[in-house]
Design a protein around this motif. Sequence first.
Motif, PDB file in Angstrom:
ATOM      1  N   ASP A 185       0.834  -1.202   0.000  1.00 62.72           N
ATOM      2  CA  ASP A 185       0.000   0.000   0.000  1.00 62.72           C
ATOM      3  C   ASP A 185       0.872   1.256   0.000  1.00 62.72           C
ATOM      4  OD1 ASP A 185      -2.628   1.315   0.200  1.00 62.72           O
ATOM      5  OD2 ASP A 185      -1.910   1.914   2.191  1.00 62.72           O
ATOM      6  N   LYS A 186       1.923   1.253   0.790  1.00 61.84           N
ATOM      7  CA  LYS A 186       2.843   2.392   0.857  1.00 61.84           C
ATOM      8  C   LYS A 186       3.518   2.614  -0.498  1.00 61.84           C
ATOM      9  CE  LYS A 186       6.606   4.039   3.804  1.00 61.84           C
ATOM     10  NZ  LYS A 186       7.482   3.680   4.932  1.00 61.84           N
ATOM     11  N   TRP A 187       3.944   1.527  -1.157  1.00 63.50           N
ATOM     12  CA  TRP A 187       4.600   1.634  -2.471  1.00 63.50           C
ATOM     13  C   TRP A 187       3.615   2.160  -3.515  1.00 63.50           C
ATOM     14  CZ3 TRP A 187       3.932  -0.410  -7.334  1.00 63.50           C
ATOM     15  CH2 TRP A 187       4.993  -0.237  -8.216  1.00 63.50           C
ATOM     16  N   PHE A 188       2.372   1.636  -3.504  1.00 59.69           N
ATOM     17  CA  PHE A 188       1.360   2.102  -4.450  1.00 59.69           C
ATOM     18  C   PHE A 188       1.117   3.598  -4.269  1.00 59.69           C
ATOM     19  CE2 PHE A 188       0.571  -2.148  -5.667  1.00 59.69           C
ATOM     20  CZ  PHE A 188      -0.250  -2.132  -6.794  1.00 59.69           C
ATOM     21  N   CYS A 189       0.967   4.052  -3.043  1.00 56.81           N
ATOM     22  CA  CYS A 189       0.728   5.472  -2.776  1.00 56.81           C
ATOM     23  C   CYS A 189       1.902   6.326  -3.261  1.00 56.81           C
ATOM     24  CB  CYS A 189       0.494   5.713  -1.289  1.00 56.81           C
ATOM     25  SG  CYS A 189      -1.090   5.098  -0.705  1.00 56.81           S
ATOM     26  N   ALA A 190       3.119   5.886  -2.993  1.00 60.85           N
ATOM     27  CA  ALA A 190       4.309   6.632  -3.404  1.00 60.85           C
ATOM     28  C   ALA A 190       4.424   6.729  -4.920  1.00 60.85           C
ATOM     29  CB  ALA A 190       5.568   5.972  -2.823  1.00 60.85           C
ATOM     30  N   ASN A 191       3.850   5.761  -5.641  1.00 57.28           N
ATOM     31  CA  ASN A 191       3.941   5.731  -7.100  1.00 57.28           C
ATOM     32  C   ASN A 191       2.638   6.154  -7.784  1.00 57.28           C
ATOM     33  OD1 ASN A 191       6.674   4.512  -7.993  1.00 57.28           O
ATOM     34  ND2 ASN A 191       6.070   3.357  -6.188  1.00 57.28           N
ATOM     35  N   ASN A 192       1.723   6.739  -7.015  1.00 58.30           N
ATOM     36  CA  ASN A 192       0.438   7.217  -7.550  1.00 58.30           C
ATOM     37  C   ASN A 192      -0.323   6.119  -8.299  1.00 58.30           C
ATOM     38  OD1 ASN A 192       0.654   9.967  -6.671  1.00 58.30           O
ATOM     39  ND2 ASN A 192       2.233  10.218  -8.227  1.00 58.30           N
ATOM     40  N   LYS A 215      -3.103   2.622  -7.949  1.00 58.73           N
ATOM     41  CA  LYS A 215      -4.165   2.018  -7.148  1.00 58.73           C
ATOM     42  C   LYS A 215      -4.229   0.532  -7.481  1.00 58.73           C
ATOM     43  CE  LYS A 215      -7.058   6.093  -6.827  1.00 58.73           C
ATOM     44  NZ  LYS A 215      -8.351   6.680  -7.169  1.00 58.73           N
TER      45      LYS A 215
END
Length: 110
Positions: free
Chosen positions: A79-86, A88
């Motif tokens: 989840d943290k990686w997805f958020c950092a890379n914009n 979903k």
Amino acid sequence: MKNDDGKAIKSNEMEAINGVPQGSHLGPLLFNLYVNDLPVYLKDKAEVIMYADDCALIISENEAQSLEVKINDLLKSIDKWFCANNLKMNLKKSSFMLIKKVIERSTCGV
């Protein structure tokens, strides 16, 4: 793309703020470059296998409780990686599989 009369159909241009353009020849390569750091980011948490735009994460543990802790930790990291890379995650296209080794017991009395 062409219509029934054979004339080319064009979409309106839009500015891409981030991500990879859909339908481009370079799209698959650009997408792979965009997500290429995921295996490095998760190296201590899971084995990451990537093919095209699919990803498999493999973890193992002997005890169910320890496995649950590992899975939760992995999901937080993803989840943290997805958020950092914009990005979903598409939960409708996501699943998990639990594989358990079955130990057979001898019935011979040996």
